[in-house]
Design an enzyme around this catalytic site. Structure first.
Site, PDB file in Angstrom:
ATOM      1  N   SER A 149      48.406 139.320 -43.699  1.00  0.00           N
ATOM      2  CA  SER A 149      48.702 138.490 -42.528  1.00  0.00           C
ATOM      3  C   SER A 149      49.704 139.236 -41.658  1.00  0.00           C
ATOM      4  O   SER A 149      50.445 140.101 -42.156  1.00  0.00           O
ATOM      5  CB  SER A 149      49.319 137.163 -42.969  1.00  0.00           C
ATOM      6  N   TYR A 164      55.267 132.343 -48.151  1.00  0.00           N
ATOM      7  CA  TYR A 164      54.045 132.898 -47.553  1.00  0.00           C
ATOM      8  C   TYR A 164      54.294 134.327 -47.057  1.00  0.00           C
ATOM      9  O   TYR A 164      53.521 135.245 -47.348  1.00  0.00           O
ATOM     10  CB  TYR A 164      53.595 132.002 -46.393  1.00  0.00           C
ATOM     11  N   LYS A 168      52.474 137.761 -48.546  1.00  0.00           N
ATOM     12  CA  LYS A 168      51.593 138.617 -47.746  1.00  0.00           C
ATOM     13  C   LYS A 168      52.126 140.053 -47.683  1.00  0.00           C
ATOM     14  O   LYS A 168      51.342 141.009 -47.667  1.00  0.00           O
ATOM     15  CB  LYS A 168      51.411 138.025 -46.342  1.00  0.00           C
TER      16      LYS A 168
HETATM   17  N1  LIG Z   1      44.471 130.989 -40.183  1.00  0.00           N
HETATM   18  C1  LIG Z   1      45.411 131.876 -39.888  1.00  0.00           C
HETATM   19  O1  LIG Z   1      46.091 131.789 -38.864  1.00  0.00           O
HETATM   20  C2  LIG Z   1      45.673 133.029 -40.807  1.00  0.00           C
HETATM   21  C3  LIG Z   1      46.409 134.122 -40.331  1.00  0.00           C
HETATM   22  C4  LIG Z   1      46.662 135.195 -41.164  1.00  0.00           C
HETATM   23  C5  LIG Z   1      46.171 135.179 -42.462  1.00  0.00           C
HETATM   24  N2  LIG Z   1      45.472 134.115 -42.905  1.00  0.00           N
HETATM   25  C6  LIG Z   1      44.996 134.162 -44.281  1.00  0.00           C
HETATM   26  O2  LIG Z   1      43.589 134.143 -44.269  1.00  0.00           O
HETATM   27  C7  LIG Z   1      43.107 133.561 -45.496  1.00  0.00           C
HETATM   28  C8  LIG Z   1      42.138 132.443 -45.178  1.00  0.00           C
HETATM   29  O3  LIG Z   1      42.823 131.511 -44.364  1.00  0.00           O
HETATM   30  P1  LIG Z   1      42.055 130.385 -43.530  1.00  0.00           P
HETATM   31  O4  LIG Z   1      42.832 130.192 -42.290  1.00  0.00           O
HETATM   32  O5  LIG Z   1      40.600 130.678 -43.460  1.00  0.00           O
HETATM   33  O6  LIG Z   1      42.325 129.133 -44.495  1.00  0.00           O
HETATM   34  P2  LIG Z   1      41.469 127.812 -44.801  1.00  0.00           P
HETATM   35  O7  LIG Z   1      42.456 126.841 -45.344  1.00  0.00           O
HETATM   36  O8  LIG Z   1      40.656 127.413 -43.615  1.00  0.00           O
HETATM   37  O9  LIG Z   1      40.476 128.306 -45.950  1.00  0.00           O
HETATM   38  C9  LIG Z   1      40.986 128.712 -47.181  1.00  0.00           C
HETATM   39  C10 LIG Z   1      39.917 128.543 -48.235  1.00  0.00           C
HETATM   40  O10 LIG Z   1      40.497 128.982 -49.479  1.00  0.00           O
HETATM   41  C11 LIG Z   1      40.123 128.047 -50.490  1.00  0.00           C
HETATM   42  N3  LIG Z   1      41.108 128.107 -51.575  1.00  0.00           N
HETATM   43  C12 LIG Z   1      42.371 127.595 -51.587  1.00  0.00           C
HETATM   44  N4  LIG Z   1      42.949 127.814 -52.773  1.00  0.00           N
HETATM   45  C13 LIG Z   1      42.034 128.484 -53.541  1.00  0.00           C
HETATM   46  C14 LIG Z   1      42.040 128.991 -54.872  1.00  0.00           C
HETATM   47  N5  LIG Z   1      43.104 128.827 -55.669  1.00  0.00           N
HETATM   48  N6  LIG Z   1      40.949 129.641 -55.306  1.00  0.00           N
HETATM   49  C15 LIG Z   1      39.848 129.795 -54.520  1.00  0.00           C
HETATM   50  N7  LIG Z   1      39.782 129.311 -53.257  1.00  0.00           N
HETATM   51  C16 LIG Z   1      40.866 128.672 -52.781  1.00  0.00           C
HETATM   52  C17 LIG Z   1      40.087 126.702 -49.772  1.00  0.00           C
HETATM   53  O11 LIG Z   1      39.301 125.755 -50.491  1.00  0.00           O
HETATM   54  C18 LIG Z   1      39.480 127.099 -48.434  1.00  0.00           C
HETATM   55  O12 LIG Z   1      38.058 127.022 -48.463  1.00  0.00           O
HETATM   56  C19 LIG Z   1      44.364 133.117 -46.247  1.00  0.00           C
HETATM   57  O13 LIG Z   1      44.734 134.114 -47.181  1.00  0.00           O
HETATM   58  C20 LIG Z   1      45.403 133.014 -45.163  1.00  0.00           C
HETATM   59  O14 LIG Z   1      46.708 133.157 -45.644  1.00  0.00           O
HETATM   60  C21 LIG Z   1      45.194 133.043 -42.127  1.00  0.00           C
END
Ligand SMILES: NC(=O)c1ccc[n+]([C@@H]2O[C@H](COP(=O)([O-])OP(=O)(O)OC[C@H]3O[C@@H](n4cnc5c(N)ncnc54)[C@H](O)[C@@H]3O)[C@@H](O)[C@H]2O)c1
Length: 259
Positions: A149, A164, A168
């Protein structure tokens, strides 16, 4: 070789943790559109099944949905066994499942800290290790991509999220360590560092929704990224197009971290 051919994933198998929705779902679609069979591994099996079925019918690729909890080695080993049984190969691992808990550092409980580190950092270790072990055993020149991230590089404001951010930053150094250790096996390991992306993690969080305007005001492009805007970078990292790219972290944040 034709340049476009280098991006094709025909005949390859990819797993995507957290693939039921959000970034994982969009990246799974990118892989499927390039011809890969995709395994949607998520704790939410209902949503994972819907995503897998939709990708299978849209792109005509092999799909599988598994109930996988990345914090459990047993659950992740079951994922690898299911992939072995169904496809007999694993070429691409997208270790992406993650959560965020917003809490002031002075109030954060050890349970909250451990939950975030457990999914975001230990979960990436468990899934990448299982993928690496399988690829090494099979002699596969695979690609592992971990979701870090921009929070690995900067401290987000105004919301407090120390666990968090630390998780990351750990993902990036874990990625580099695996890249160095597994280069002799022909396995490449990279990470992506997205900026704010408009997924459920952001848009469905009552604490984060009011902050979207604040972030957009701070962002040079004045908007959130879309999950689909991570498809091309992950396709590059997953495919032969990135054959000399390993141990890299690719920031995709619309210049948010530039100042
Ligand atoms: N959305 C953002 O702004 C953003 C920015 C930078 C990084 N990220 C990272 O991207 C990744 C995905 O984020 P997103 O925004 O798509 O989130 P989201 O919440 O939309 O989706 C996350 C998915 O992970 C699944 N999940 C949660 N815990 C789990 C576990 N223990 N085992 C297996 N699956 C699990 C959830 O059921 C969900 O389907 C994450 O690592 C997040 O930290 C997101």
């Amino acid at each position: 070789m034709d340049m476009v051919e280098k991006f094709r994933l025909t005949g390859r198998t990819a797993f995507i943790t957290g693939g039921a929705r959000g970034i994982g779902k969009a990246v799974a679609e990118g892989f499927a559109s390039a011809g890969a069979s995709v395994v949607i591994a998520d704790v939410d099996i209902d949503e994972a099944s819907k995503t897998a079925a939709a990708l299978g019918s849209q792109y005509g690729v092999g799909t599988l949905a598994t109930r996988t909890d990345v914090t459990s080695q047993e659950s992740v080993n079951d994922l690898i066994s299911a992939i072995d049984e169904r496809f007999g190969r694993l070429d691409i691992a997208f270790c992406n499942a993650g959560i965020c808990i917003n809490e002031k550092a002075e109030d954060m409980t050890l349970e909250q800290w451990s939950r975030v580190i457990g999914i975001n950092l230990t979960g990436v270790f468990i899934t990448a290790q299982a993928a690496g072990r399988y690829m090494i055993a099979k002699g596969t020149r695979g690609s592992i991509i971990n979701t870090a991230s921009m929070s690995a590089h900067i401290v987000n404001v105004p919301q407090p999220q120390c666990a968090y951010n630390a998780s990351k930053a750990g993902v990036i150094q874990l990625t580099k360590s695996l890249a160095v250790e597994w280069a002799p096996h022909g396995i490449r390991v990279n990470s992506i560092s997205p900026g704010y992306i408009g997924t459920e993690l952001v848009k469905a969080s009552p604490t984060l929704i009011p902050l979207i305007k604040t972030w957009n005001d701070m962002a040079p492009m004045h908007r959130l990224g879309e999950p689909e805007e991570l498809q091309s970078v992950t396709l590059y990292l997953a495919s032969d197009a990135s054959s000399f790219t390993t141990g890299s972290d690719v920031v995709v944040d619309g210049a948010f971290t530039c100042f």
